[in-house]
Design an enzyme around this catalytic site. Sequence first.
Site, PDB file in Angstrom:
ATOM      1  N   SER A 166      -2.423  -4.778  -5.523  1.00 53.70           N
ATOM      2  CA  SER A 166      -3.872  -4.605  -5.458  1.00 53.70           C
ATOM      3  C   SER A 166      -4.422  -4.449  -6.845  1.00 53.70           C
ATOM      4  O   SER A 166      -3.844  -4.222  -7.667  1.00 53.70           O
ATOM      5  CB  SER A 166      -4.191  -3.217  -4.553  1.00 53.70           C
ATOM      6  OG  SER A 166      -5.645  -2.956  -4.774  1.00 53.70           O
TER       7      SER A 166
ATOM      8  N   TYR B 199      -2.416   5.413  -2.508  1.00 58.37           N
ATOM      9  CA  TYR B 199      -2.473   3.984  -2.559  1.00 58.37           C
ATOM     10  C   TYR B 199      -2.297   3.480  -3.846  1.00 58.37           C
ATOM     11  O   TYR B 199      -1.553   2.470  -4.104  1.00 58.37           O
ATOM     12  CB  TYR B 199      -3.693   3.765  -1.679  1.00 58.37           C
ATOM     13  CG  TYR B 199      -3.968   2.005  -1.654  1.00 58.37           C
ATOM     14  CD1 TYR B 199      -3.359   1.666  -0.506  1.00 58.37           C
ATOM     15  CD2 TYR B 199      -4.708   1.504  -2.499  1.00 58.37           C
ATOM     16  CE1 TYR B 199      -3.535   0.082  -0.424  1.00 58.37           C
ATOM     17  CE2 TYR B 199      -4.629   0.061  -2.309  1.00 58.37           C
ATOM     18  CZ  TYR B 199      -3.964  -0.611  -1.567  1.00 58.37           C
ATOM     19  OH  TYR B 199      -4.304  -2.034  -1.175  1.00 58.37           O
TER      20      TYR B 199
END
Length: 253
Positions: A136, A149
């Site tokens: 990401s 995350y």
Amino acid sequence: MNLSNRTVLIVGGTSGIGLALARRFAAAGSTVAVGGRNAEALKELSAEGIGTFAIDVTDGASVARARDAVLARFPELDTVVTMSGVMIMEDLRDPAHFEAAQTTIDTNLVGTIRVTDALTPHLIRRGAGTFVTVTSGIAFLPFPPMPTYAASKAAVHAYSEALRAQLDGTGVGVVELVPPAVASAGQEKVNPHALPLDDYVTEAMQLLSQDPTPDEILVERVLMHRWAERDGTYDDLVAQRSQALAMLPGRQG
């Protein structure tokens, strides 16, 4: 990567980017299998002619069963996409966040390792193939409301780099997909500027089809995240993104 003649397994492909990739690979002429936990979504994909397999990446026995079933049906498997992931907001002032942190690490990082471990021997025996890991933009530019995350995706980036180095010479490559905020899985509610899903997948597939395929699939929208430290914009961008901490339930009112 020739997108028209692959045999692709997308683990975590029942929704969002994974589902869109599955359909794009199938439309390009590749043979596609999808693994996931959503039985209804798997049933719908099966009706589209896509191979489907139940898999829970947090359970080693489930991963082993899925591997055996996939290889029995698709012995020519040459591409594995490790798409499974969870994205949970956490308030680090509240120790109750730990359960969310543990779930995030076990799914995003350990789940990726479980899947790659399960299929590395097969791809090495073939002498050719590709792992596509998924990180990401947040791996490179943290989003403070989602600390674990960000940590998990940074870890998958580092793991991908090491996996690529260790598989050098085997014929098995490692490609890292680095999405920005994409309008899927509720992201459009959190971020109205999220990139439309179709736009993201179109650009990503174009990059995947380049010869040679880049080690990192970086669409235009994610470059500001990937190179923030190099470009000297990191501190300002983290400060801007920290304003989103106001979204945490414990910080409201």
